[in-house]
Design a protein around this motif. Structure first.
Motif, PDB file in Angstrom:
ATOM      1  N   PHE A  17       1.022  -1.032  -0.181  1.00 32.78           N
ATOM      2  CA  PHE A  17      -0.242  -0.098  -0.436  1.00 32.78           C
ATOM      3  C   PHE A  17       0.814   1.479   0.072  1.00 32.78           C
ATOM      4  CE2 PHE A  17      -2.092   2.861   1.636  1.00 32.78           C
ATOM      5  CZ  PHE A  17      -3.222   3.402   1.453  1.00 32.78           C
ATOM      6  N   LYS A  18       2.241   1.039   0.875  1.00 35.81           N
ATOM      7  CA  LYS A  18       2.708   2.466   0.827  1.00 35.81           C
ATOM      8  C   LYS A  18       3.272   3.218  -0.400  1.00 35.81           C
ATOM      9  CE  LYS A  18       5.245   4.028   4.638  1.00 35.81           C
ATOM     10  NZ  LYS A  18       5.913   3.820   5.544  1.00 35.81           N
ATOM     11  N   GLY A  19       4.154   1.864  -0.983  1.00 36.99           N
ATOM     12  CA  GLY A  19       4.568   1.503  -2.167  1.00 36.99           C
ATOM     13  C   GLY A  19       4.128   2.275  -3.234  1.00 36.99           C
ATOM     14  N   ARG A  20       2.629   1.980  -3.706  1.00 34.62           N
ATOM     15  CA  ARG A  20       1.589   2.368  -4.669  1.00 34.62           C
ATOM     16  C   ARG A  20       1.583   3.143  -4.131  1.00 34.62           C
ATOM     17  NH1 ARG A  20      -0.244  -1.774  -7.064  1.00 34.62           N
ATOM     18  NH2 ARG A  20      -0.076  -3.714  -6.001  1.00 34.62           N
ATOM     19  N   ARG A  21       1.583   3.544  -2.781  1.00 31.77           N
ATOM     20  CA  ARG A  21       0.744   5.374  -2.282  1.00 31.77           C
ATOM     21  C   ARG A  21       1.863   6.491  -2.610  1.00 31.77           C
ATOM     22  NH1 ARG A  21       2.284   8.210   2.196  1.00 31.77           N
ATOM     23  NH2 ARG A  21       0.778  10.121   3.125  1.00 31.77           N
ATOM     24  N   PHE A  51       2.896   1.750  -8.260  1.00 32.37           N
ATOM     25  CA  PHE A  51       3.626  -0.194  -8.123  1.00 32.37           C
ATOM     26  C   PHE A  51       4.111   0.227  -6.511  1.00 32.37           C
ATOM     27  CE2 PHE A  51       3.644   0.438 -12.245  1.00 32.37           C
ATOM     28  CZ  PHE A  51       2.509   0.134 -12.780  1.00 32.37           C
ATOM     29  N   PRO A  52       4.021  -1.009  -5.992  1.00 33.97           N
ATOM     30  CA  PRO A  52       4.941  -0.916  -4.805  1.00 33.97           C
ATOM     31  C   PRO A  52       5.976  -0.461  -4.891  1.00 33.97           C
ATOM     32  CG  PRO A  52       4.065  -3.072  -5.201  1.00 33.97           C
ATOM     33  CD  PRO A  52       4.130  -2.596  -6.768  1.00 33.97           C
ATOM     34  N   SER A  53       6.954  -0.879  -6.215  1.00 37.23           N
ATOM     35  CA  SER A  53       8.474   0.107  -6.027  1.00 37.23           C
ATOM     36  C   SER A  53       8.252   1.252  -6.010  1.00 37.23           C
ATOM     37  CB  SER A  53       9.006  -0.205  -7.497  1.00 37.23           C
ATOM     38  OG  SER A  53       8.266   0.083  -8.473  1.00 37.23           O
ATOM     39  N   GLU A  54       7.219   1.986  -5.720  1.00 38.37           N
ATOM     40  CA  GLU A  54       6.893   3.717  -5.175  1.00 38.37           C
ATOM     41  C   GLU A  54       7.161   4.840  -6.937  1.00 38.37           C
ATOM     42  OE1 GLU A  54       9.618   5.357  -2.765  1.00 38.37           O
ATOM     43  OE2 GLU A  54       8.992   4.349  -1.090  1.00 38.37           O
ATOM     44  N   VAL A 103      -7.108  -2.479  -3.645  1.00 36.15           N
ATOM     45  CA  VAL A 103      -6.347  -3.010  -3.461  1.00 36.15           C
ATOM     46  C   VAL A 103      -6.117  -3.912  -2.258  1.00 36.15           C
ATOM     47  CG1 VAL A 103      -3.774  -3.503  -4.494  1.00 36.15           C
ATOM     48  CG2 VAL A 103      -5.731  -2.341  -5.805  1.00 36.15           C
ATOM     49  N   ALA A 104      -5.322  -3.280  -1.350  1.00 38.35           N
ATOM     50  CA  ALA A 104      -5.204  -3.547   0.350  1.00 38.35           C
ATOM     51  C   ALA A 104      -6.412  -4.561   0.422  1.00 38.35           C
ATOM     52  CB  ALA A 104      -4.892  -2.401   0.947  1.00 38.35           C
ATOM     53  N   PHE A 105      -7.733  -4.502   0.492  1.00 41.30           N
ATOM     54  CA  PHE A 105      -8.333  -5.438   0.982  1.00 41.30           C
ATOM     55  C   PHE A 105      -8.444  -6.776   0.053  1.00 41.30           C
ATOM     56  CE2 PHE A 105      -8.568  -1.927   3.980  1.00 41.30           C
ATOM     57  CZ  PHE A 105      -9.010  -2.773   5.272  1.00 41.30           C
ATOM     58  N   TYR A 106      -8.724  -6.589  -1.549  1.00 43.50           N
ATOM     59  CA  TYR A 106      -8.524  -7.376  -2.284  1.00 43.50           C
ATOM     60  C   TYR A 106      -7.190  -8.467  -1.281  1.00 43.50           C
ATOM     61  CZ  TYR A 106      -7.092 -10.284  -6.135  1.00 43.50           C
ATOM     62  OH  TYR A 106      -6.370 -11.813  -7.332  1.00 43.50           O
TER      63      TYR A 106
END
Length: 244
Positions: A17-21, A51-54, A103-106
């Motif tokens: 979540f933090k990376g995508r955010r 993406f998770p890679s920021e 996405v997080a709760f998926y």
């Protein structure tokens, strides 16, 4: 569109979540000029992906039905020229927040998070400002009101000197007391680019136009370069002036 990456624990989902955010915030703040240009209304339905890679990407939606992950809002580019830029960016930010939660709760549903895990995940997510709050400056305003005290007329230094604009990258021994006060005063200040909190051991710079604070690394400004800047304008303010 993430190459089959599947976080399975609450901590892994939160990191995802933090990376995508971070990627989405980057698109809507520091990389806003590039993002704006990619969202051409003449193109097909486009989505903004984080993406998770920021990193972020503007692209067509996935072809498979149903998609591997929840899809972002479709057709964000069509409204670009029909709204004020700040309103359009705010709208994209709101849809981005909704997508991040989806996405997080998926992942939580897919890997069987129970009530306690879901509550813990939401609590961790809720401790961060939303993309909308970062993009609109609401997060900074809330933190400023929260941290205001009678002894402080403002949460930002108002000096016109370089030292008033830029936090030192490393504290000096003789300034330990001042550093402690600075940490107290700016502890709740958020970076206008990534939305993370202030830390006294990091170099920060304040935009002279919008008065938002940024990590030097987020806006690619070093302490040495900052010493030669008479009036600093963040990427967002620079781009707005360029288009007017």
């Amino acid at each position: 569109m993430d190459g089959g990456y599947n976080p399975r624990t609450v901590e892994e989902v939160f990191r995802d979540f933090k990376g995508r955010r971070a990627g989405l915030i980057k698109a809507l703040t520091t990389d806003v000029e590039d993002f704006y240009q990619q969202c051409d209304p003449e193109k097909e339905n486009l989505c903004l992906y984080g993406f998770p890679s920021e990193h972020w990407e503007v692209n067509l939606p996935a072809e498979e039905v149903p998609p591997e992950l929840p899809e972002p809002a479709l057709g964000i580019n069509f409204a670009r020229d029909g709204m004020q830029e700040k309103d359009w960016l705010s709208l994209v930010a709101v849809h981005s927040d909704a997508w991040l939660l989806a996405v997080a709760f998926y992942f939580g549903a897919r890997f069987g998070f129970d009530k306690a895990d879901r509550k813990r995940l939401f609590s961790m997510i809720n401790d961060l400002p939303t993309v909308f709050e970062v993009v609109t400056g609401a997060a900074k305003k809330q933190q400023k009101e929260k941290s205001s005290a009678p002894n402080h007329s403002s949460s930002k230094p108002k000096s016109n000197s370089k030292m008033g604009k830029y936090s030192k990258s490393q504290p000096k021994d003789e300034d330990e007391v001042l550093d402690e006060e600075d940490e107290e005063e700016h502890g709740d200040t958020l970076c206008g680019a990534c939305g993370e909190n202030y830390a006294s051991d990091e170099f920060w710079i304040c935009c002279d136009m919008c008065e938002k604070w940024f990590h030097g690394k987020c806006v690619k400004i070093t302490p040495a370069r900052a010493e030669h800047i008479k009036q600093y304008k963040c990427p967002s303010c620079s781009n707005k002036r360029a288009r007017t």
